[in-house]
Design an enzyme around this catalytic site. Sequence first.
Site, PDB file in Angstrom:
ATOM      1  N   CYS A   1      -7.436  -1.415  56.371  1.00 28.00           N
ATOM      2  CA  CYS A   1      -6.251  -2.333  56.553  1.00 28.00           C
ATOM      3  C   CYS A   1      -5.458  -2.725  55.630  1.00 28.00           C
ATOM      4  O   CYS A   1      -4.849  -1.618  55.049  1.00 28.00           O
ATOM      5  CB  CYS A   1      -6.850  -3.597  57.574  1.00 28.00           C
ATOM      6  SG  CYS A   1      -5.364  -4.281  58.535  1.00 28.00           S
TER       7      CYS A   1
ATOM      8  N   HIS B   1     -10.020  -0.752  62.123  1.00 28.65           N
ATOM      9  CA  HIS B   1     -11.173  -1.497  61.562  1.00 28.65           C
ATOM     10  C   HIS B   1     -12.328  -0.715  62.692  1.00 28.65           C
ATOM     11  O   HIS B   1     -12.600  -1.069  63.698  1.00 28.65           O
ATOM     12  CB  HIS B   1     -11.199  -2.821  62.221  1.00 28.65           C
ATOM     13  CG  HIS B   1     -10.205  -3.642  61.188  1.00 28.65           C
ATOM     14  ND1 HIS B   1     -10.568  -4.414  59.968  1.00 28.65           N
ATOM     15  CD2 HIS B   1      -8.968  -4.259  61.451  1.00 28.65           C
ATOM     16  CE1 HIS B   1      -9.428  -4.522  59.536  1.00 28.65           C
ATOM     17  NE2 HIS B   1      -8.367  -4.873  60.303  1.00 28.65           N
TER      18      HIS B   1
ATOM     19  N   GLU C   1     -15.481  -1.392  61.139  1.00 28.72           N
ATOM     20  CA  GLU C   1     -16.530  -2.217  60.599  1.00 28.72           C
ATOM     21  C   GLU C   1     -17.005  -3.303  61.195  1.00 28.72           C
ATOM     22  O   GLU C   1     -17.761  -4.257  61.092  1.00 28.72           O
ATOM     23  CB  GLU C   1     -16.318  -2.421  59.108  1.00 28.72           C
ATOM     24  CG  GLU C   1     -15.206  -3.758  58.896  1.00 28.72           C
ATOM     25  CD  GLU C   1     -13.960  -3.655  59.207  1.00 28.72           C
ATOM     26  OE1 GLU C   1     -13.184  -4.511  59.051  1.00 28.72           O
ATOM     27  OE2 GLU C   1     -13.600  -2.325  59.470  1.00 28.72           O
TER      28      GLU C   1
END
Length: 230
Positions: free
Chosen positions: A87, A175, A177
């Site tokens: 990001c 994302h 994660e």
Amino acid sequence: MRLHYLQHVPFETPAHIAQWAIARGFDWQGSHLYAGEPLPALTEVDALIVMGGPMGVHDEAVYPWLGAEKAFLRQAIANGLPIFGICLGAQLLAQVLGAEVTPAPTKEIGWFPIELTAAAQAHPWFQDWPPQLTVLHWHGEMFSLPPDAMPLAKSAACPQQGFLWGDRIVSLQFHLEVTPASLGELIQHCQHELVPGPYIQSATEIQAQAAQTALLTPYLERLLERWIQS
């Protein structure tokens, strides 16, 4: 393996990346730049993870440590250090590699599909990914493709969702994660951004798909393994 992460706000943590790194027995350390912690010496780091954050790459007047971080990333790239950006981290890497970072036509917040490029589908690191994958987005800016970078993916709202620069730099606008816990933190601290928009889901809609985080974990771990071993 000495793996170091750069964190920009308290609530955008490495999340599952930390679990993976600790399970692999890496020396896992971080710099919390928002708290005034120093950047590491490059001689003490084998690879870098650069996390996200709500600020923009051009916000150095408000966040002076951004300038030092960019200089650090330039030197890390020059030294051939493996770097994984997420990001804001991806946007920082794009900028220091010569790309432009600009406001996106529309914010993209929530669970939306990305489509892999033909180049990514042919690359050994992504051949076991599906052509489309629903991932979490939370961004209002986008980057152009840096010179010599390979585009990885696009979405309906954003033409550049990631790039691979050589075999050392991985940048993802989205994302992979997130865990249910880190997703909850993100919603709690950034819910003011959840205003009506064509690619903005409500907090309820985002939270309802929290189980999707577990489906993303294998893709994240395989990509991290390939990157760290490159």
